[in-house]
Design an enzyme around this catalytic site. Structure first.
Site, PDB file in Angstrom:
ATOM      1  N   GLU A   1       8.675  10.356  -8.554  1.00 40.79           N
ATOM      2  CA  GLU A   1       9.436  10.821  -7.381  1.00 40.79           C
ATOM      3  C   GLU A   1      10.374   9.758  -6.840  1.00 40.79           C
ATOM      4  O   GLU A   1      11.425  10.088  -6.303  1.00 40.79           O
ATOM      5  CB  GLU A   1       8.474  11.292  -6.284  1.00 40.79           C
ATOM      6  CG  GLU A   1       7.775  12.594  -6.677  1.00 40.79           C
ATOM      7  CD  GLU A   1       6.790  13.089  -5.641  1.00 40.79           C
ATOM      8  OE1 GLU A   1       6.542  12.370  -4.651  1.00 40.79           O
ATOM      9  OE2 GLU A   1       6.266  14.200  -5.839  1.00 40.79           O
ATOM     10  N   VAL A   2       9.985   8.505  -6.953  1.00 39.95           N
ATOM     11  CA  VAL A   2      10.847   7.406  -6.490  1.00 39.95           C
ATOM     12  C   VAL A   2      11.401   6.701  -7.732  1.00 39.95           C
ATOM     13  O   VAL A   2      10.631   6.192  -8.558  1.00 39.95           O
ATOM     14  CB  VAL A   2      10.072   6.420  -5.603  1.00 39.95           C
ATOM     15  CG1 VAL A   2      10.969   5.253  -5.203  1.00 39.95           C
ATOM     16  CG2 VAL A   2       9.528   7.124  -4.352  1.00 39.95           C
TER      17      VAL A   2
ATOM     18  N   HIS B   1       7.722   1.494 -10.554  1.00 41.93           N
ATOM     19  CA  HIS B   1       6.540   1.036  -9.823  1.00 41.93           C
ATOM     20  C   HIS B   1       5.291   1.329 -10.640  1.00 41.93           C
ATOM     21  O   HIS B   1       5.200   2.344 -11.314  1.00 41.93           O
ATOM     22  CB  HIS B   1       6.444   1.684  -8.440  1.00 41.93           C
ATOM     23  CG  HIS B   1       6.619   3.174  -8.444  1.00 41.93           C
ATOM     24  ND1 HIS B   1       7.859   3.769  -8.537  1.00 41.93           N
ATOM     25  CD2 HIS B   1       5.717   4.175  -8.399  1.00 41.93           C
ATOM     26  CE1 HIS B   1       7.707   5.088  -8.533  1.00 41.93           C
ATOM     27  NE2 HIS B   1       6.419   5.359  -8.457  1.00 41.93           N
TER      28      HIS B   1
ATOM     29  N   ARG C   1       0.833  -1.209   0.000  1.00 44.09           N
ATOM     30  CA  ARG C   1       0.000   0.000   0.000  1.00 44.09           C
ATOM     31  C   ARG C   1       0.862   1.252   0.000  1.00 44.09           C
ATOM     32  O   ARG C   1       1.884   1.312   0.697  1.00 44.09           O
ATOM     33  CB  ARG C   1      -0.928   0.016   1.216  1.00 44.09           C
ATOM     34  CG  ARG C   1      -1.963  -1.087   1.156  1.00 44.09           C
ATOM     35  CD  ARG C   1      -3.176  -0.838   2.024  1.00 44.09           C
ATOM     36  NE  ARG C   1      -3.993  -2.047   2.097  1.00 44.09           N
ATOM     37  CZ  ARG C   1      -4.897  -2.416   1.202  1.00 44.09           C
ATOM     38  NH1 ARG C   1      -5.136  -1.656   0.148  1.00 44.09           N
ATOM     39  NH2 ARG C   1      -5.583  -3.543   1.335  1.00 44.09           N
TER      40      ARG C   1
HETATM   41  P1  5GP Z   1       5.896   8.358  -8.064  1.00 45.80           P
HETATM   42  O1  5GP Z   1       5.540   9.806  -7.832  1.00 45.80           O
HETATM   43  O2  5GP Z   1       7.387   8.142  -8.064  1.00 45.80           O
HETATM   44  O3  5GP Z   1       5.215   7.758  -9.251  1.00 45.80           O
HETATM   45  O4  5GP Z   1       5.285   7.576  -6.832  1.00 45.80           O
HETATM   46  C1  5GP Z   1       5.991   7.288  -5.677  1.00 45.80           C
HETATM   47  C2  5GP Z   1       4.986   6.808  -4.661  1.00 45.80           C
HETATM   48  O5  5GP Z   1       5.682   6.222  -3.586  1.00 45.80           O
HETATM   49  C3  5GP Z   1       4.131   7.947  -4.085  1.00 45.80           C
HETATM   50  O6  5GP Z   1       2.758   7.669  -4.340  1.00 45.80           O
HETATM   51  C4  5GP Z   1       4.477   7.923  -2.603  1.00 45.80           C
HETATM   52  O7  5GP Z   1       3.374   8.208  -1.776  1.00 45.80           O
HETATM   53  C5  5GP Z   1       4.997   6.507  -2.407  1.00 45.80           C
HETATM   54  N1  5GP Z   1       5.934   6.383  -1.310  1.00 45.80           N
HETATM   55  C6  5GP Z   1       7.007   7.204  -1.060  1.00 45.80           C
HETATM   56  N2  5GP Z   1       7.649   6.798   0.049  1.00 45.80           N
HETATM   57  C7  5GP Z   1       6.985   5.702   0.499  1.00 45.80           C
HETATM   58  C8  5GP Z   1       7.187   4.824   1.615  1.00 45.80           C
HETATM   59  O8  5GP Z   1       8.112   4.966   2.431  1.00 45.80           O
HETATM   60  N3  5GP Z   1       6.301   3.792   1.768  1.00 45.80           N
HETATM   61  C9  5GP Z   1       5.263   3.591   0.893  1.00 45.80           C
HETATM   62  N4  5GP Z   1       4.457   2.556   1.141  1.00 45.80           N
HETATM   63  N5  5GP Z   1       5.055   4.392  -0.170  1.00 45.80           N
HETATM   64  C10 5GP Z   1       5.898   5.428  -0.369  1.00 45.80           C
END
Ligand code: 5GP
Ligand code: ZN
Length: 112
Positions: A93-94, A98, A29
């Site tokens: 952001e990550v 994913h 989640r």
């Molecule tokens: P992006 O913006 O890279 O597509 O999505 C990264 C997602 O990772 C975001 O929706 C953010 O809330 C989630 N996320 C970031 N840090 C963590 C964490 O420590 N644990 C979990 N479960 N999700 C995370």
């Protein structure tokens, strides 16, 4: 990768709320959900972005895991959204690949 948040989850150093795991993928989640159901499906190997994904079998496993979880979470019939954000303008952001699985509210189009 030593400094990657999602690799640390795969390695067990950080423990997210895991919903599904097999030899190739991990699903958990999202910590900051953007919908009542917000799940992330990641490959266990470190792949930075969708641009670096050259394994079609793994791509299929990520997508099929989303569809499987949609059935388990009872959102398959009502509907859901799957998203890969890629690089800065895609809102990533990550930097460990994913797939977002979002559901439980009406999605709008175009996305923000
Ligand atoms: P992006 O913006 O890279 O597509 O999505 C990264 C997602 O990772 C975001 O929706 C953010 O809330 C989630 N996320 C970031 N840090 C963590 C964490 O420590 N644990 C979990 N479960 N999700 C995370
Ligand atoms: Zn990683």
């Amino acid at each position: 990768m030593t400094n990657c948040l999602f690799c640390k989850m795969v390695e067990g150093d950080i423990k997210p709320d895991v919903l599904y795991e097999d030899e190739s993928v991990l699903a958990f989640r999202d910590i900051n959900p953007q919908a009542p159901i917000h799940i992330l499906i990641i490959p266990k190997t470190h792949i930075s972005t969708l641009n670096e994904l050259d394994d079609t079998q793994l791509a299929g496993q990520l997508i099929q895991t989303a569809a499987k979880l949609a059935k388990i979470e009872n959102i398959a019939a009502d509907g859901y959204r799957t998203v890969f954000n890629c690089n800065a303008k895609g809102g990533q952001e990550v930097y460990h690949l994913h797939l977002h699985l979002l559901a439980g509210r009406q999605m709008t189009w175009p996305p923000g």
